[in-house]
Design an enzyme around this catalytic site. Structure first.
Site: not given
Ligand code: PMP
Length: 291
Positions: A50, A149, A182
């Site tokens: 990622r 990200k 989300e």
């Molecule tokens: N959505 C956002 C906006 C995030 O920043 C994150 C990570 N903190 C997630 C979802 C969750 O991703 P992950 O399970 O890979 O930590």
């Protein structure tokens, strides 16, 4: 604490980067937040994939191979004697001028910080979260892809501030179509009549690594799951709701915008998934092999 910066480890007070780094000046960089369980980084390969995809989107050349990055991450975890903890992996575009010109930034910087983790307070996992919908909309694909990200998390930070102003620890973000995307740092799931649903990647989400692990566990447990667009009404009328993220793991939500979700207590499907998630992270059962 020993912090890795581009090939060397520094004590915290000496871990410094330039004020002309475009990571600072413009939020020009990418990052990952990872978990370590029993000293082993969970799904490191997925996080690296990622990170590389995010960097590709921003045309930042990560100055290490994935193997070298994995080694640096693992070494930083070991050096800091982190058993259960959190790792922040950052790549900035590097030092440039005060102008925007990215091509003047010749040396992207890699930073790795491994620390003990401050999760949500333990009792919130038992009582569940109360969240509100933020007015700030999640990044959309016409601007910077939410799949990237990047170090510019200002939409999410503003939404989180809105949550705090409403007395909530998290806030729900919609996409520009008004669908559920989300939360500010976590993906969202609902359960209705035994079926698990979560917004798909076309709903402007970051495709969480914990989210994907939960989808795998749900399939293993025989729970029907769908990736689909959701409305606020779908969330309000759900039997259960929970959030997932590397830091939060899996945390129940019991109230959204003042509406009680289901019984107002963490639901049975949420509990089953959380229990299974807990087992396999601790046994590293599902973790793919580190490169
Ligand atoms: N959505 C956002 C906006 C995030 O920043 C994150 C990570 N903190 C997630 C979802 C969750 O991703 P992950 O399970 O890979 O930590």
């Amino acid at each position: 604490m020993k912090i890795y910066i581009s090939g060397e480890w520094f004590d915290q007070e000496n871990a410094k980067i330039s004020v002309l780094d475009h990571g600072l000046l413009y939020g020009d960089g990418v990052f990952e937040g990872l978990r370590a369980y029993s000293g082993v980084v969970f799904r490191l390969q997925e996080h690296l994939d990622r990170l590389w995809n995010s960097a590709k989107g921003l045309m930042i050349d990560i100055p290490l191979s994935k193997e070298q990055m994995a080694e640096a991450v693992n070494k930083t975890v070991a050096m800091n004697e982190i058993s259960d903890g959190y790792v922040r992996l950052i790549v900035t575009r590097g030092v440039g001028t005060l102008g925007l010109d990215a091509h003047l930034c010749k040396n992207p910087q890699v930073i790795i910080i491994a620390a003990h983790l401050a999760l949500y307070p333990k009792e919130l996992y038992e009582t569940g979260l109360d969240i509100v919908t933020a007015a700030t909309v999640r990044n959309n694909n016409c601007a910077l892809s939410p799949q990237i990200k990047s170090l510019n998390y200002l939409n999410n930070i503003m939404a989180k501030i809105e949550g705090h102003l409403a007395g909530c620890a998290e806030a729900l973000m919609l996409n520009s179509k008004g669908e559920i995307a989300e939360c500010t740092g976590d993906n969202i799931f609902i359960v209705k009549s035994g079926v698990l649903s979560t917004p798909g990647t076309d709903s402007c989400i970051l495709e969480g690594i914990t989210r994907n692990a939960v989808l795998e566990i749900a399939a293993e447990l025989g729970i029907l799951c769908r990736e689909t667009s959701l409305t606020r009404q779908d969330v309000y009328s759900a039997d259960e709701c929970f959030l997932t993220g590397s830091g939060a793991e899996l945390i129940p939500v019991v109230k959204v915008d003042g509406r009680t979700i289901g019984t107002g207590k963490p639901g049975e499907v949420t509990k089953r998934l959380h229990e299974r998630f807990h087992q396999f992270t601790r046994n590293n059962g599902y973790a793919t092999k580190n490169p």
